[in-house]
Structures are given as C-alpha cells and as structure tokens.
Design an enzyme around this catalytic site. Structure first.
Site, PDB file in Angstrom:
ATOM      1  N   ALA A  79      20.249  41.942  29.770  1.00 14.84           N
ATOM      2  CA  ALA A  79      19.223  42.963  29.726  1.00 14.84           C
ATOM      3  C   ALA A  79      18.479  43.751  28.576  1.00 14.84           C
ATOM      4  CB  ALA A  79      19.339  44.274  30.406  1.00 14.84           C
ATOM      5  N   GLU A  80      19.262  43.686  27.322  1.00 14.72           N
ATOM      6  CA  GLU A  80      18.909  43.917  26.191  1.00 14.72           C
ATOM      7  C   GLU A  80      17.953  42.734  25.804  1.00 14.72           C
ATOM      8  OE1 GLU A  80      18.777  46.475  22.178  1.00 14.72           O
ATOM      9  OE2 GLU A  80      20.656  45.785  23.247  1.00 14.72           O
ATOM     10  N   THR A  81      18.519  41.643  25.702  1.00 18.70           N
ATOM     11  CA  THR A  81      16.792  40.610  25.670  1.00 18.70           C
ATOM     12  C   THR A  81      16.675  39.934  26.248  1.00 18.70           C
ATOM     13  OG1 THR A  81      19.552  39.356  24.784  1.00 18.70           O
ATOM     14  CG2 THR A  81      17.327  37.771  25.314  1.00 18.70           C
ATOM     15  N   VAL A 119      24.539  43.717  30.291  1.00 17.21           N
ATOM     16  CA  VAL A 119      23.522  44.843  29.364  1.00 17.21           C
ATOM     17  C   VAL A 119      22.951  43.643  28.091  1.00 17.21           C
ATOM     18  CG1 VAL A 119      23.658  46.627  28.231  1.00 17.21           C
ATOM     19  CG2 VAL A 119      24.986  46.509  29.993  1.00 17.21           C
TER      20      VAL A 119
END
Length: 147
Positions: free
Chosen positions: A71-73, A68
C-alpha cells in the site's frame, strides 16, 4: 498452444523517468524483495501485484506488514506522479485494516486518490486476493515538498 492473452506491459506514464529517474523504476529495494510488480501507474489509479509466497508470517498467511508495504509503495508513487518533477514525497500517515487471510497466489493492490492537493496526497489502497475478495484496506497520506 494457449488461448490466454500474453501479459501486457504495465501502463507507465511517458514522464515517469523525468519524475523518478532510476530511483523508483522498480519501486525500490523493499518492493523488489517483496516481488511487487506494477501493472498500472497513473496518479488516478495504480495497480500492482505481490506474491503471497515469500511474504508470509509464521502461521503461513500473508504478513500484514507486507500488505502495508504494498500500500505504501503504491500510494507514495501515486503521490509522486501527482506532484510531478522537482518534488519530494514522503509518507506521513498510513493505516490498514486486514479483512481476511491470504495463504497462496497473488494479491493485487489498487490505489485510488481520496485527495490530491499541493501539500498532501491521500490514497485508498484496496488489496484483493485472486478471487477478488478484499484482503486489506489501507489509507496513506504523503507530504509533498520542494526538493
């Protein structure tokens, strides 16, 4: 002597420094701790790798939270590239479906936009193992505002 090609430098937009300054050059402190390495940075496609080693949960598998964070990065940087200089971008929603375990090697995150608007940007991030099998699918939405 190896026949394999030398690793290429990541494709980074010319205005990256103008947009981010030094703040996001390495993806931030968490990205550095997770070992995230950027391969492509463009609002239409972002790619980064992350080692499983050092990012495992107690059973020895890739931690879902590390997926996660990858993905957020990628989604946040993609949204910031889309928004351009002078904008503030923050994640407001993220979800992830973990499809299979990864126990070793590198995983690769590939982010592609689902929506690029003036006020929000949404990316789908596919995370795959070294065999190209999908480990995780994530979707992140970022809010775009003036600084």
């Amino acid at each position: 002597m190896s026949d394999s090609p030398a690793p290429s430098a990541p494709s980074i937009p010319a205005d990256f420094e103008e947009i981010f300054g030094d703040v996001y050059r390495d993806g931030g402190q968490l990205a550095e701790k997770l070992g995230i390495e950027f391969k492509e940075l463009d609002p239409q496609r972002l790619v980064a790798t992350m080692p499983v080693e050092g990012n495992r949960q107690p059973l020895g598998l890739l931690h879902g939270g590390a997926s996660v964070a990858l993905a957020e990065t990628l989604g946040s940087i993609g949204a910031a590239l889309h928004a351009g200089p002078g904008k503030l971008v923050v994640g407001v929603d993220i979800n992830a479906t973990h499809h299979r375990a990864a126990a070793a090697g590198l995983v690769t995150g590939t982010a592609t936009p689902l929506h690029l608007g003036r006020g929000t940007a949404t990316y789908e991030v596919a995370i795959t193992d070294e065999q190209g099998k999908r480990v995780c699918t994530s979707r992140i939405t970022c809010l775009i505002r003036e600084k």
